[in-house]
Design a protein around this motif. Structure first.
Motif, PDB file in Angstrom:
ATOM      1  N   ASP A  18      85.253  28.577   9.782  1.00 29.83           N
ATOM      2  CA  ASP A  18      86.066  29.757  10.079  1.00 29.83           C
ATOM      3  C   ASP A  18      85.690  30.270  11.468  1.00 29.83           C
ATOM      4  O   ASP A  18      84.607  30.792  11.678  1.00 29.83           O
ATOM      5  N   PHE A  19      86.609  30.095  12.425  1.00 28.44           N
ATOM      6  CA  PHE A  19      86.387  30.549  13.797  1.00 28.44           C
ATOM      7  C   PHE A  19      87.137  31.850  14.108  1.00 28.44           C
ATOM      8  O   PHE A  19      87.126  32.310  15.243  1.00 28.44           O
ATOM      9  N   ASN A  20      87.810  32.439  13.123  1.00 27.59           N
ATOM     10  CA  ASN A  20      88.678  33.585  13.367  1.00 27.59           C
ATOM     11  C   ASN A  20      87.862  34.859  13.566  1.00 27.59           C
ATOM     12  O   ASN A  20      87.356  35.442  12.592  1.00 27.59           O
ATOM     13  N   HIS A  21      87.739  35.305  14.807  1.00 26.44           N
ATOM     14  CA  HIS A  21      86.916  36.477  15.116  1.00 26.44           C
ATOM     15  C   HIS A  21      87.483  37.750  14.484  1.00 26.44           C
ATOM     16  O   HIS A  21      86.761  38.737  14.300  1.00 26.44           O
ATOM     17  N   ASP A  22      88.774  37.740  14.129  1.00 28.11           N
ATOM     18  CA  ASP A  22      89.358  38.916  13.481  1.00 28.11           C
ATOM     19  C   ASP A  22      88.768  39.158  12.094  1.00 28.11           C
ATOM     20  O   ASP A  22      88.913  40.256  11.538  1.00 28.11           O
ATOM     21  N   ASN A  23      88.127  38.143  11.536  1.00 27.72           N
ATOM     22  CA  ASN A  23      87.503  38.294  10.219  1.00 27.72           C
ATOM     23  C   ASN A  23      86.131  38.958  10.280  1.00 27.72           C
ATOM     24  O   ASN A  23      85.553  39.273   9.238  1.00 27.72           O
ATOM     25  N   LEU A  24      85.600  39.154  11.503  1.00 27.04           N
ATOM     26  CA  LEU A  24      84.315  39.839  11.642  1.00 27.04           C
ATOM     27  C   LEU A  24      84.507  41.343  11.471  1.00 27.04           C
ATOM     28  O   LEU A  24      85.481  41.919  11.962  1.00 27.04           O
ATOM     29  N   LYS A  25      83.555  41.981  10.816  1.00 31.47           N
ATOM     30  CA  LYS A  25      83.628  43.420  10.589  1.00 31.47           C
ATOM     31  C   LYS A  25      82.425  44.107  11.228  1.00 31.47           C
ATOM     32  O   LYS A  25      81.288  43.809  10.904  1.00 31.47           O
ATOM     33  N   GLY A  26      82.705  45.011  12.147  1.00 24.97           N
ATOM     34  CA  GLY A  26      81.639  45.807  12.749  1.00 24.97           C
ATOM     35  C   GLY A  26      80.854  45.110  13.836  1.00 24.97           C
ATOM     36  O   GLY A  26      79.712  45.491  14.109  1.00 24.97           O
ATOM     37  N   GLY A  27      81.450  44.128  14.476  1.00 25.24           N
ATOM     38  CA  GLY A  27      80.724  43.420  15.534  1.00 25.24           C
ATOM     39  C   GLY A  27      80.760  44.091  16.881  1.00 25.24           C
ATOM     40  O   GLY A  27      80.122  43.633  17.828  1.00 25.24           O
ATOM     41  N   ASP A  28      81.498  45.218  16.977  1.00 21.82           N
ATOM     42  CA  ASP A  28      81.648  45.886  18.265  1.00 21.82           C
ATOM     43  C   ASP A  28      81.103  47.307  18.262  1.00 21.82           C
ATOM     44  O   ASP A  28      81.358  48.078  19.191  1.00 21.82           O
ATOM     45  N   ASP A  29      80.323  47.665  17.238  1.00 21.84           N
ATOM     46  CA  ASP A  29      79.865  49.053  17.146  1.00 21.84           C
ATOM     47  C   ASP A  29      78.362  49.174  16.893  1.00 21.84           C
ATOM     48  O   ASP A  29      77.906  50.153  16.297  1.00 21.84           O
ATOM     49  N   LEU A  30      77.581  48.216  17.353  1.00 20.45           N
ATOM     50  CA  LEU A  30      76.130  48.314  17.193  1.00 20.45           C
ATOM     51  C   LEU A  30      75.590  49.479  18.031  1.00 20.45           C
ATOM     52  O   LEU A  30      76.063  49.722  19.148  1.00 20.45           O
ATOM     53  N   ASP A  31      74.603  50.166  17.509  1.00 16.56           N
ATOM     54  CA  ASP A  31      73.998  51.312  18.199  1.00 16.56           C
ATOM     55  C   ASP A  31      73.291  50.826  19.456  1.00 16.56           C
ATOM     56  O   ASP A  31      72.286  50.123  19.383  1.00 16.56           O
ATOM     57  N   ARG A  32      73.805  51.226  20.612  1.00 18.13           N
ATOM     58  CA  ARG A  32      73.252  50.750  21.883  1.00 18.13           C
ATOM     59  C   ARG A  32      71.858  51.308  22.169  1.00 18.13           C
ATOM     60  O   ARG A  32      71.178  50.839  23.071  1.00 18.13           O
ATOM     61  N   SER A  33      71.443  52.312  21.418  1.00 14.54           N
ATOM     62  CA  SER A  33      70.074  52.810  21.594  1.00 14.54           C
ATOM     63  C   SER A  33      69.056  51.775  21.143  1.00 14.54           C
ATOM     64  O   SER A  33      67.890  51.807  21.561  1.00 14.54           O
ATOM     65  N   TYR A  34      69.508  50.845  20.285  1.00 17.04           N
ATOM     66  CA  TYR A  34      68.619  49.827  19.740  1.00 17.04           C
ATOM     67  C   TYR A  34      69.066  48.411  20.132  1.00 17.04           C
ATOM     68  O   TYR A  34      68.233  47.574  20.472  1.00 17.04           O
ATOM     69  N   ALA A  35      70.355  48.141  20.054  1.00 21.00           N
ATOM     70  CA  ALA A  35      70.880  46.811  20.391  1.00 21.00           C
ATOM     71  C   ALA A  35      71.068  46.709  21.900  1.00 21.00           C
ATOM     72  O   ALA A  35      71.921  47.393  22.477  1.00 21.00           O
ATOM     73  N   VAL A  36      70.282  45.856  22.541  1.00 19.91           N
ATOM     74  CA  VAL A  36      70.269  45.771  24.000  1.00 19.91           C
ATOM     75  C   VAL A  36      71.268  44.740  24.518  1.00 19.91           C
ATOM     76  O   VAL A  36      72.009  44.984  25.469  1.00 19.91           O
ATOM     77  N   ARG A  37      71.292  43.584  23.910  1.00 18.70           N
ATOM     78  CA  ARG A  37      72.205  42.521  24.334  1.00 18.70           C
ATOM     79  C   ARG A  37      72.386  41.540  23.172  1.00 18.70           C
ATOM     80  O   ARG A  37      71.637  41.592  22.189  1.00 18.70           O
ATOM     81  N   CYS A  38      73.360  40.661  23.306  1.00 20.83           N
ATOM     82  CA  CYS A  38      73.557  39.647  22.278  1.00 20.83           C
ATOM     83  C   CYS A  38      73.890  38.312  22.925  1.00 20.83           C
ATOM     84  O   CYS A  38      74.349  38.244  24.069  1.00 20.83           O
ATOM     85  N   GLU A  39      73.647  37.264  22.162  1.00 22.85           N
ATOM     86  CA  GLU A  39      73.902  35.898  22.634  1.00 22.85           C
ATOM     87  C   GLU A  39      74.407  35.079  21.452  1.00 22.85           C
ATOM     88  O   GLU A  39      73.803  35.076  20.390  1.00 22.85           O
ATOM     89  N   VAL A  40      75.518  34.416  21.644  1.00 20.88           N
ATOM     90  CA  VAL A  40      76.058  33.518  20.627  1.00 20.88           C
ATOM     91  C   VAL A  40      76.124  32.133  21.244  1.00 20.88           C
ATOM     92  O   VAL A  40      76.718  31.948  22.315  1.00 20.88           O
ATOM     93  N   SER A  41      75.487  31.152  20.607  1.00 20.32           N
ATOM     94  CA  SER A  41      75.433  29.806  21.178  1.00 20.32           C
ATOM     95  C   SER A  41      75.768  28.763  20.122  1.00 20.32           C
ATOM     96  O   SER A  41      75.648  29.016  18.919  1.00 20.32           O
ATOM     97  N   VAL A  42      76.183  27.602  20.593  1.00 19.77           N
ATOM     98  CA  VAL A  42      76.516  26.509  19.687  1.00 19.77           C
ATOM     99  C   VAL A  42      76.168  25.190  20.357  1.00 19.77           C
ATOM    100  O   VAL A  42      76.291  25.050  21.580  1.00 19.77           O
ATOM    101  N   VAL A  43      75.683  24.224  19.573  1.00 23.01           N
ATOM    102  CA  VAL A  43      75.376  22.895  20.103  1.00 23.01           C
ATOM    103  C   VAL A  43      76.370  21.895  19.538  1.00 23.01           C
ATOM    104  O   VAL A  43      76.864  22.050  18.428  1.00 23.01           O
ATOM    105  N   ARG A  44      76.653  20.884  20.349  1.00 15.33           N
ATOM    106  CA  ARG A  44      77.554  19.818  19.924  1.00 15.33           C
ATOM    107  C   ARG A  44      77.031  18.470  20.420  1.00 15.33           C
ATOM    108  O   ARG A  44      76.527  18.360  21.550  1.00 15.33           O
ATOM    109  N   GLY A  45      77.162  17.462  19.557  1.00 16.42           N
ATOM    110  CA  GLY A  45      76.928  16.085  19.941  1.00 16.42           C
ATOM    111  C   GLY A  45      78.257  15.434  20.281  1.00 16.42           C
ATOM    112  O   GLY A  45      79.304  15.859  19.802  1.00 16.42           O
TER     113      GLY A  45
END
Length: 367
Positions: free
Chosen positions: A105-132
């Motif tokens: 499932d690659f549909n980002h619309d199915n994510l809930k609450g991925g854009d409202d993390l408290d910036r006082s605590y959440a500094v940055r994020c990284e999403v990575s994927v590996v492929r052969g």
């Protein structure tokens, strides 16, 4: 060319000493299993001793996290040595391998609450994927010629990504980068272990990094894997980081298929690359959290285990990297949601401790 006539003794004489080996390989491998694998060899020449070498070079520590302790030399390794690899994968990811195709499932619309993390605590994020990449050996076993051809394929695919998707970027060959430029890209020299197991052979020949002009998307080529895509955001908006990663990954996948070298997929495992720790989705979600009180709490490790996430220290004091513990058994969106929900709970616990409160009622039940 595929069968190497090595001077080896019997399987019983060659069986490694696993007395102080704390990897999954060391826990799972038995003399009987070793005997079954001993004389097998993939078409590209991978033997079982190649597979278990990483765990022999880095046996781990009894108090540390348990690594897989093995690596596939090529995609065929997962089939030829399946009775070993399947047990490692199931143990590491905590999920049973079945005949069903892994959910995706690659549909980002199915994510809930991925854009409202408290910036006082959440500094940055990284999403990575590996492929052969299909038809090529993985990093521990590939030849110089294969590695150079992989770079040529990546150059063609990324050029099309730039032109057809209007995504400006620049491909940088490691051999052309100064030490200062390598530090800016957070590029470390190969470790002694990487050199011993063959991942860093001929370094930096045919290694490269492609970076988008805005720096938010990076593609590593021929580092630890054929390809590793990384999407980062300084606003910790995981939804947007996830969206950018998978939109461009799917486009790159299409270009590779047109070049007749699709990404490597196995029916029961999903996407596969060199490490069993990355099978399934190959996805890693990492959020950097600013925490003062929770890291010292005696319930933290229990909480992390129940949430199925990991937390590691970073170079910055009081800054911790929270990520998913497994890549297999859940879809891409489900894994990302797992990390999101876990991060929000950790933040809630930190806020409770800041106010002098108790976090016991926030501790989740076992998932």
């Amino acid at each position: 060319m595929s069968q190497f006539h090595l001077s080896r003794r019997s399987p019983d004489e060659e069986f490694p000493d696993l007395g102080r080996n704390y990897t999954w390989m060391g826990r799972i491998l038995t003399p009987a299993m070793y005997r079954r694998q001993f004389h097998r060899c993939t078409n590209s020449g991978v033997i079982f001793d190649d597979v278990i070498r990483p765990g022999l070079e880095e046996p781990g520590h009894w108090s540390g996290p348990v690594s897989v302790g093995c690596a596939a030399g090529d995609a065929e390794s997962y089939i030829l040595f399946c009775d070993f690899f399947d047990r490692v994968i199931e143990s590491h990811h905590g999920h049973k391998i079945t005949s069903r195709t892994p959910e995706s499932d690659f549909n980002h619309d199915n994510l809930k609450g991925g854009d409202d993390l408290d910036r006082s605590y959440a500094v940055r994020c990284e999403v990575s994927v590996v492929r052969g990449v299909e038809d090529f050996c993985f990093s521990t076993h590939c030849s110089r010629g294969e590695r150079r051809q992989l770079l040529t394929l990546a150059r063609k695919a990324l050029q099309r990504l730039e032109e057809e998707e209007a995504l400006p970027g620049r491909l940088l060959l490691l051999q052309d980068l100064s030490p200062e430029q390598q530090r800016e890209l957070n590029l470390n020299s190969p470790s002694a272990s990487q050199l011993r197991i063959g991942v860093a052979r001929d370094w930096p020949d045919a290694r490269a990094v492609w970076a988008s002009t805005d720096g938010g998307l990076v593609v590593w080529i021929n580092m630890e894997d054929h390809l590793r895509l990384v999407s980062t955001r300084d606003d910790a908006n995981i939804t947007e980081a996830f969206k950018r990663l998978y939109v461009n990954l799917q486009k790159l996948g299409g270009f590779y298929r047109e070049l007749r070298h699709p990404f490597t997929w196995k029916q029961q495992l999903g996407w596969v690359s060199s490490s069993p720790a990355d099978v399934g989705t190959g996805l890693r979600i990492r959020v950097h959290l600013r925490l003062q009180h929770l890291p010292q709490h005696n319930r933290l490790q229990d909480v992390l285990k129940r949430l199925r996430i990991c937390m590691d220290t970073t170079e910055s004091p009081a800054l911790y990297a929270v990520s998913n513990a497994a890549t297999f058994g859940l879809s891409e969106v489900a894994l990302t949601q797992l990390v999101l929900d876990g991060v929000k709970l950790l933040i809630a616990m930190e806020m409770r401790l800041e106010g002098g409160g108790n976090i016991e009622e926030l501790v989740p039940t076992q998932k």
